[in-house]
Design an enzyme around this catalytic site. Structure first.
Site, short mmCIF file in Angstrom:
data_model
loop_
_atom_site.label_atom_id
_atom_site.label_comp_id
_atom_site.label_asym_id
_atom_site.label_seq_id
_atom_site.Cartn_x
_atom_site.Cartn_y
_atom_site.Cartn_z
N ASP A 32 0.82 -1.22 0.00
CA ASP A 32 0.00 0.00 0.00
C ASP A 32 0.86 1.27 0.00
O ASP A 32 0.68 2.16 0.86
CB ASP A 32 -0.92 0.04 1.24
CG ASP A 32 -1.68 -1.26 1.46
OD1 ASP A 32 -2.12 -1.86 0.47
OD2 ASP A 32 -1.83 -1.66 2.63
N GLU A 238 -11.49 0.04 -2.97
CA GLU A 238 -10.61 0.59 -1.92
C GLU A 238 -9.45 1.32 -2.58
O GLU A 238 -9.39 1.44 -3.81
CB GLU A 238 -10.10 -0.53 -1.00
CG GLU A 238 -9.24 -1.57 -1.72
CD GLU A 238 -8.87 -2.77 -0.84
OE1 GLU A 238 -9.30 -2.86 0.33
OE2 GLU A 238 -8.14 -3.64 -1.34
#
Ligand code: FUB
Length: 339
Positions: A32, A238
């Site tokens: 991420d 997301e």
């Protein structure tokens, strides 16, 4: 294409650029990556994946991260430095478990680190921590941001205003907030209803609270209609990120169970954004999560995959590759499903 279409009428297949990149670091697992350029240097704010031994489930409990490290480098291709633990869950009074995808921002001499974690009631909230250094250590506020929920904060600065985007469905709990208050049951819209949208709110001048109510980030199709919940190839799941190129705002995100990083463009940081296409095709491992930053006149896509762990979804590594905007503003699709 139908049999009656002439060759000229048939859609042109979008060019796909295939790349093979090594992990930026191999001594820990990282994921991420939120990349920012501060004082000319590239800083990456990733999740720190660990082997937690928790079986994979749709609620994401196998992503059981407990701290954050910050990585930095002079330039892409240069030496990558790991600055050690920047924030540990034991130093966040409100947090219970699962430190997921973070982001950072700089304002008036202070670096702000934003991170999602489940609180002691197992509800995802967004926390904020501060430091006078981009690499931390960061000191967490005693409470999460008031009114925050779900996961994957991304903070975008535009003309001195800071906008926070949040949201993630399934394990990220966005579907539990459709009425505005927390509903412990997962309730999803019907396939032919508008998809769950990410949320955005401007931050207050102190960067520690919302200056306004969270609102939907509309992602529209080519006819100006919201993408539908059943449109799994294109709808938001997301990993929100915003960058600006040639005066346009680009909202990019993961489509989750179809594993693309997709993008949509608009004229305001609030949207609406119109769906344009795929930036990054599925990578090795279930999740796909990225950031986009410009450095020394080139644009880069920071992303992750599970190549270093031999394909284990919760054990990922951050990577970087060049990202190219075409003259018409579209972005070239990248296929990194190698190495
Ligand atoms: O790293 C945990 C979660 O996986 C992130 O918050 C999501 O975006 C996905 O990458």
């Amino acid at each position: 294409a139908s049999e009656n279409q002439t060759e000229a009428e048939q859609p042109v297949a979008q060019e796909v650029v295939t790349v093979a990149n090594d992990p930026l670091v191999t001594h820990i697992y990282t994921a991420d990556p939120s990349a920012h350029v501060f004082n000319g240097r590239i800083y990456i704010y990733p999740s720190h994946d660990i082997e937690a031994g928790i079986p994979e489930k749709d609620d994401g409990s196998h992503f059981a991260m407990k701290d954050y490290h910050v990585l930095s480098m002079d330039s892409v291709g240069g030496e990558v430095k790991d600055h050690g633990v920047a924030l540990d869950i034991k130093d966040v009074p409100w947090a219970g478990r699962q430190m997921w995808a973070p982001d950072a921002a700089y304002k008036d001499g202070t670096y702000y680190f934003f991170f999602p974690a489940k609180d002691k009631q197992d509800v995802f909230r967004i926390g904020v921590a501060t430091s006078n250094s981009p690499t931390g250590p960061f000191k967490a506020e005693p409470e999460p941001i008031k009114g925050s929920y779900s996961i994957d904060p991304a903070v975008y600065e535009d003309n001195g205003e800071y906008y926070m985007y949040i949201g993630g469905i399934w394990g990220g709990q966005l579907q539990r907030w459709s009425t505005g208050t927390y509903n412990p049951n997962d309730e999803y819209p019907a396939d032919d209803a508008p998809a769950l949208m990410p949320k955005v709110a401007k931050l207050s001048p102190d960067m520690k609270s919302f200056a306004e109510e969270l609102r939907d980030v509309q992602i529209l199709d080519e006819n100006g209609k919201p993408l539908l919940a059943g449109d799994n190839e294109r709808r938001f799941f997301e990993a929100a990120w915003v960058h600006k190129y040639n005066g346009k705002y680009y909202f990019s995100y993961s489509t989750g169970d179809t594993h693309n990083i997709a993008y949509a463009t608009g004229d305001s940081p609030y949207g609406p954004f119109t769906y344009q296409g795929v930036i990054l095709k599925p990578v090795l491992g279930w999740t796909n999560h990225h950031s986009i930053a410009e450095h020394n006149g080139k644009w880069y896509l920071f992303y992750h995959d599970s190549s270093l762990s031999g394909g284990k979804t919760p054990l990922r590594s951050v990577k970087v590759t060049e990202l190219k905007h075409n003259p018409d503003g579209s972005i070239q699709t990248i296929d990194a499903m190698v190495k």
